[in-house]
Design an enzyme around this catalytic site. Structure first.
Site, mmCIF file in Angstrom:
data_model
loop_
_atom_site.group_PDB
_atom_site.id
_atom_site.type_symbol
_atom_site.label_atom_id
_atom_site.label_comp_id
_atom_site.label_asym_id
_atom_site.label_seq_id
_atom_site.Cartn_x
_atom_site.Cartn_y
_atom_site.Cartn_z
ATOM 1 N N HIS A 106 -7.342 -53.970 9.242
ATOM 2 C CA HIS A 106 -6.865 -53.185 8.097
ATOM 3 C C HIS A 106 -6.964 -53.954 6.781
ATOM 4 O O HIS A 106 -6.303 -53.601 5.800
ATOM 5 C CB HIS A 106 -5.419 -52.716 8.317
ATOM 6 C CG HIS A 106 -5.217 -51.971 9.591
ATOM 7 N ND1 HIS A 106 -5.754 -50.724 9.826
ATOM 8 C CD2 HIS A 106 -4.535 -52.303 10.722
ATOM 9 C CE1 HIS A 106 -5.411 -50.317 11.038
ATOM 10 N NE2 HIS A 106 -4.683 -51.247 11.604
ATOM 11 N N ARG B 21 -1.390 -54.124 -9.513
ATOM 12 C CA ARG B 21 -1.889 -55.460 -9.850
ATOM 13 C C ARG B 21 -3.405 -55.401 -9.938
ATOM 14 O O ARG B 21 -4.018 -54.375 -9.669
ATOM 15 C CB ARG B 21 -1.479 -56.461 -8.765
ATOM 16 C CG ARG B 21 -1.922 -56.027 -7.362
ATOM 17 C CD ARG B 21 -1.664 -57.073 -6.312
ATOM 18 N NE ARG B 21 -1.852 -56.582 -4.970
ATOM 19 C CZ ARG B 21 -2.998 -56.420 -4.350
ATOM 20 N NH1 ARG B 21 -4.124 -56.682 -4.992
ATOM 21 N NH2 ARG B 21 -3.066 -55.991 -3.101
ATOM 22 N N LYS C 38 6.407 -47.053 0.404
ATOM 23 C CA LYS C 38 5.355 -46.049 0.563
ATOM 24 C C LYS C 38 5.919 -44.646 0.716
ATOM 25 O O LYS C 38 5.312 -43.672 0.250
ATOM 26 C CB LYS C 38 4.478 -46.411 1.765
ATOM 27 C CG LYS C 38 3.631 -47.661 1.569
ATOM 28 C CD LYS C 38 2.729 -47.887 2.757
ATOM 29 C CE LYS C 38 1.822 -49.105 2.538
ATOM 30 N NZ LYS C 38 2.578 -50.360 2.465
#
Length: 442
Positions: free
Chosen positions: A224, A281, A116
């Site tokens: 989350h 994806r 990230k």
């Protein structure tokens, strides 16, 4: 042209991909662990190969075993589905090196989004809005979010509301990240209070064309992780949608993306939005986009993998909403449940694993009545999707279908889904990622 495709996955997504393959005349190959031998995906495929494994949880992560299954079954292509190896650049490279067609993005694009921190740098350079990284030793304003650099799914993520919690949150996040992803690296960024989770579906071919197929609202989450998703978002107007789609297209081009993917953003209450990640994806929630745009994203993935060029993008129509039915108990902290699913039936289903011909109800399920639900994998049983002319009509259709569903066996989150869909704040579109924390829907 692809003639025989192996799906390196299980359950609902394997069945979903097999349905498109049947439409296209492509033979299918399933892989399965011992606990999954009697599940529908292993039974419905043209060929099925057992995967050996020291433990069921590791079976679908064994790259050599999956490639061996492809060779044994005579497959000429591999689709990774989602989860497991779907965002593993090394696996994509191995598939290509074996002479097989990879139905997914280039390994370099997967690798670029694998961390990230690096992804945020690339997006910043591409002009996509990102939140600043914070120095843990110099944080003055709280709350902040601690996030694992690798992986996703909420693992290695901690909300920190004051300075006294920071050291412990960093340490526990590092431990969880190391266990889940083999990488203890974490970083900090500001926590956007009252923010929405918005994502844009992208599709890119090998000829330089990038489609953006609108946004999905994914703010109803627990731990989350998404529970209810819809398209379009009730918070997005035409001008904001255009800016989001332009940012998503820029993100896709910046990493040389090909195939189907999703660019995720956090939308602040003031209308500002910030890059979150690229899911390299197909997403669990892809059916709502298929309904609204009248497309088959799996078919488009296969066409792109075969070298086809995208034509004119389709137009959106109506509203679609999806609920994920899990074998878990919301009243017990979403504890997963297992056992025999004695009965599973959803009334009024118009289509399975495909968008209804017109407005209607869709079911994508990995199980049937009599299926054994194990503790080894994600506890999602099915996705129920309603498509209607308006948001209100779609929400009502979905809530009614879920309320009338016959689900006997393990405890599920069905009642929480119905309560959420019928909650006055949800019906008014007053939602954000903290909705389930603030409202009692259990």
């Amino acid at each position: 042209m692809i003639s025989r495709l192996l799906v390196a996955n299980r359950g609902e997504i394997a069945r979903r991909i097999f349905r498109t393959c049947r439409d296209l005349g492509i033979e299918t190959v399933a892989v399965f662990s011992d606990p999954d031998a009697a599940l529908p995906h292993a039974i419905e495929a043209d060929r099925a190969v057992r995967l050996p494994g020291a433990s069921p949880a590791e079976t679908y992560l064994d790259q050599e075993a999956i490639l061996g299954a492809a060779r044994a079954a005579g497959a000429d292509a591999v689709h990774p589905g989602y989860g497991f190896l779907s965002e593993n650049a090394a696996f994509a490279e191995s598939v290509l090196a074996s002479g097989l067609t990879w139905v997914g993005p280039p390994p370099k694009a997967i690798a670029a989004m694998g961390l990230k921190t690096e992804a945020k740098r690339l997006m910043r350079d591409a002009g996509v809005p990102v939140l600043p990284d914070l120095d843990p030793d110099a944080i003055g304003d709280f709350p902040v979010l601690v996030k694992a650099s690798a992986g996703g799914g909420g693992r290695g993520m901690r909300v920190v509301r004051d300075a006294g919690e920071l050291a412990g949150a960093l340490e526990s996040a590092r431990r969880e990240a190391e266990s889940a992803f083999g990488d203890p690296a974490v970083f900090c960024e500001p926590l956007l209070t009252g923010a929405r989770h918005i994502e844009v579906q992208v599709l890119a071919d090998t000829h330089g064309t990038v489609w953006t197929l609108g946004e999905r609202e994914c703010s109803i989450q627990r731990r989350h992780q998404k529970v209810i998703e819809e398209a379009p978002s009730p918070a997005i107007d035409t001008e904001l949608r255009q800016r989001l789609c332009e940012a998503a297209a820029a993100a896709a081009r910046a990493i040389g993306y090909e195939g189907a993917g999703t660019v995720e953003f956090m939308l602040a209450p003031d209308g500002g939005f910030f890059f979150l990640e690229v899911n390299t994806r197909l997403q669990v929630e892809h059916p709502v986009t298929e309904c609204v745009y009248g497309v088959d994203l799996v078919a488009l993935q296969i066409e792109v993998a075969e070298g086809a060029a995208l034509k004119d993008p389709p137009r959106a129509s109506g509203h679609a909403i999806e609920a994920r039915l899990y074998a878990e108990d919301p009243a017990e902290g979403y504890r997963p449940h297992s056992g025999t699913l004695h009965t599973f039936a959803v009334p009024g289903v118009d289509a399975e694993f495909r968008a209804p011909g017109s407005y209607g109800l869709r079911l994508d399920s990995g199980v049937v009545s009599g299926s054994a639900i194990s503790t080894h994998y994600d506890p999602m049983l099915a996705k129920v999707i309603a498509y209607a002319p308006t948001r209100g009509a779609a929400v009502r259709r979905l809530a009614t279908a879920l309320a009338g569903a016959r689900v006997h066996g393990p405890v599920t989150n069905r009642d929480q889904l119905v309560a959420t869909l019928r909650h006055e704040a949800f019906l008014a579109g007053a939602i954000d990622t903290g909705f389930l924390d603030r409202h009692d829907t259990t």
